[in-house]
Enzyme design. Structure first.
Site, mmCIF file in Angstrom:
data_model
loop_
_atom_site.group_PDB
_atom_site.id
_atom_site.type_symbol
_atom_site.label_atom_id
_atom_site.label_comp_id
_atom_site.label_asym_id
_atom_site.label_seq_id
_atom_site.Cartn_x
_atom_site.Cartn_y
_atom_site.Cartn_z
ATOM 1 N N GLU A 1 0.822 -1.209 0.000
ATOM 2 C CA GLU A 1 0.000 0.000 0.000
ATOM 3 C C GLU A 1 0.858 1.261 0.000
ATOM 4 O O GLU A 1 1.934 1.284 0.583
ATOM 5 C CB GLU A 1 -0.906 -0.011 1.238
ATOM 6 C CG GLU A 1 -1.859 -1.189 1.256
ATOM 7 C CD GLU A 1 -2.472 -1.446 2.624
ATOM 8 O OE1 GLU A 1 -3.539 -2.091 2.675
ATOM 9 O OE2 GLU A 1 -1.878 -1.025 3.640
ATOM 10 N N GLU B 1 -11.555 -4.743 -2.107
ATOM 11 C CA GLU B 1 -11.098 -5.960 -1.438
ATOM 12 C C GLU B 1 -11.789 -6.096 -0.086
ATOM 13 O O GLU B 1 -12.262 -5.112 0.488
ATOM 14 C CB GLU B 1 -9.574 -5.934 -1.207
ATOM 15 C CG GLU B 1 -8.743 -6.157 -2.435
ATOM 16 C CD GLU B 1 -7.262 -6.320 -2.109
ATOM 17 O OE1 GLU B 1 -6.891 -6.169 -0.913
ATOM 18 O OE2 GLU B 1 -6.487 -6.598 -3.025
#
Length: 555
Positions: A261, A460
């Site tokens: 990320e 997700e």
């Protein structure tokens, strides 16, 4: 002497603060390129991020010049976003241990049966994490793609698409973790020699999940910069899997930080995935010498040298109530001149890191036909406070008075990247803490930013589960993006495949979920009421899923 990048408010953050759709993003001066025609610019960018001669398959030199001296014509990897028909195809992430630390594919029979079952269930494809620590484990430039070639070939045989994640981060908590995947050993050796390659908080605690972005452009990895190392890795992948790109491999997700990320390791990833009853505020990761040098240089440039000696005072302890800290409390110094300076620099450095990787990734995969994406963390604890402390320490300058996700969406839009984010399955009501967490509030804000910039979005789940409420929440969250006039594509990535997925009752839920997400007609008709489960609780048997269950039972 290497130049230290300075992400100052005047060069980056001030340009991003007032982000508007369709407004060009001003590139940071430290990575700004001369003004070239679009096609030529990316060819030059590919060489800019290479640590050696621009190479083709098997290391051969490629001549991109025609006999007339002009560059060959290149085509952009990303066409304008197309309407998805208001449905969301589903992908499934493969298990962490699909490939071992020694580069061997595990449980081939189980994997083959699993992929057959997924294909029969209507899944669009699988997501494969390509771990830097596995592929380049034997030394710099020594890439072993053999196990991943087996996986992708197996997916091709089942007519499944592949999302490939360039995983430049660590997974797991240490060697005792059954799913431990560290950075390459030769990189860890360099970090042992030079500890400042790792992030550090004010207590001197080092985090080796990902190399500090403070040394992005410094040749600290045996003569190469981290950006060059990441670029060489992706270039090797491109050349090895060239025949699959745009056909089987349809998306490349570039890792930009811990857990892949775009963020700082403000607290350990394991704690972010499974937060305690009182989620941490996090610690600012700006105390390695490279980050300190950048902060000091920016403070001197603005004539406030006294602000360049470290992160904010009064921002701890990490488990403390933000209202008990002088920096994060409602009327704290986060909203002072100093606070704005520091947070602009801190978040600006993260955006600069993202810019470098966006530029490199687009240059490498230009013309291959794949979609390129990156992931943003779902840091939703303390979201209901004025200062949003957990987001600030992670690098997202998002507060009651400032939208910290529009600049990220603007950056991705500039490079025509898709946006991936998690927590599609979480509800505010199930977060039983006093931290004013709001996964739904965070997601609404991020989806708003994605829609403003017309970014393709991939959702997700945060927790691997298949209960009724979480699947209903995924459909509800997906409608945040698919409703209205938005025409960009939406997809969902289920994280991750395990033996519980193929339990008959779970499998029946999952296949219905895939059908409703993937079929535009039923997705719109049933999204508001959730999944239409059978009232008698019976499930439908699947021969493929039963076969996977039998294989697992023999392990």
């Amino acid at each position: 002497m290497a130049t230290i990048s300075c992400a100052t408010p005047s060069s980056i953050a001030s340009n991003l603060r007032s982000a508007r759709p369709q407004t060009p993003l001003l590139a940071p001066s430290s990575v700004r390129l001369p003004s070239y025609p679009p096609l030529r610019r990316f060819s030059i960018a590919a060489r800019l991020h290479s640590s050696k001669a621009f190479s083709g398959p098997n290391g051969s030199l490629e001549d991109h010049s025609s006999s007339s001296g002009e560059e060959e014509e290149l085509y952009h990897a990303l066409p304008p976003p197309q309407s998805s028909g208001k449905a969301a195809p589903v992908f499934v992430t493969l298990p962490i241990d699909a490939v071992t630390l020694t580069g061997q594919m595990t449980r081939r029979k189980t994997m083959r049966a699993s992929l057959i079952a997924l294909a029969n269930a209507g899944v669009e494809g699988v997501t494969v994490e390509l771990w830097w620590g596995i592929v380049e484990r034997d030394g710099p430039w020594l890439y072993d793609w053999s196990a991943y070639m087996d996986l992708i070939t197996l997916a091709e045989s089942r007519n499944l698409k592949v999302r490939a994640i360039m995983a430049f981060h660590q997974f797991g908590t240490g060697p005792s973790d059954p799913c431990w995947i560290p950075l390459p050993q030769w990189v860890l050796e360099e970090m042992d020699k030079e500890p400042d390659l790792a992030y550090s908080d004010k207590y001197g605690r080092r985090n080796k999940e990902y190399i500090s972005l403070g040394c992005d452009l410094l040749p600290v990895l045996r003569g190469r910069t981290p950006i060059q190392v990441y670029s060489d890795f992706m270039r090797s992948f491109r050349d090895t899997f060239r025949d699959f790109l745009g056909v089987i491999i349809t998306e490349i997700q570039v890792g930009m930080g811990p857990a892949g990320e775009l963020r700082y390791p403000s607290c350990l990833t394991d704690k972010l995935i499974r937060p305690s009853k009182e989620p941490e505020l996090g610690e600012f990761q700006c105390y390695d010498k490279h980050m300190q040098a950048s902060l000091n240089a920016c403070a001197r440039k603005l004539g406030v040298q006294e602000w360049g000696h470290g992160g904010p005072l009064g921002s701890s302890d990490v488990m403390q109530n933000p209202e008990h800290t002088s920096f994060f409390k409602s009327d704290g110094s986060w909203n002072s001149a100093y606070g704005r300076f520091f947070l602009e620099w801190y978040s600006g450095m993260l955006l600069l890191h993202g810019e470098r990787l966006c530029l490199a990734t687009n240059a490498i995969f230009w013309g291959t036909g794949v979609k390129v994406s990156a992931k943003v963390a779902a840091v939703h604890w303390h979201y209901g406070t004025s200062s949003h402390p957990s987001e600030l320490t992670a690098g997202y300058y998002n507060t009651l008075t400032k939208d910290g996700y529009l600049p990220i969406a603007q950056l991705f839009s500039k490079y025509r990247m898709a946006l991936c984010c998690t927590c599609f399955d979480l509800r505010d009501a199930e977060i039983q803490t006093k931290s004013k967490s709001s996964p739904e509030g965070f997601l609404r804000q991020l989806v708003h930013a994605a829609r403003m910039y017309n970014l393709p979005l991939s959702g997700e789940n945060s927790v691997t589960r298949l209960d009724d409420e979480s699947l209903k929440q995924v459909i509800k969250s997906s409608r945040l993006y698919s409703n209205g006039s938005n025409k960009s594509s939406l997809s969902f990535n289920y994280v991750r495949m395990n033996r519980d997925l193929f339990d008959p009752y779970n499998w029946n839920r999952f296949t219905r979920f895939v059908g409703q997400m993937s079929d535009a007609r039923t997705f719109q008709a049933t999204a508001m009421q959730g999944l239409a489960y059978r009232p008698n609780g019976r499930y439908l048997s699947s021969p493929a899923a039963d076969e996977v269950g039998r294989v697992f039972a023999c392990l």
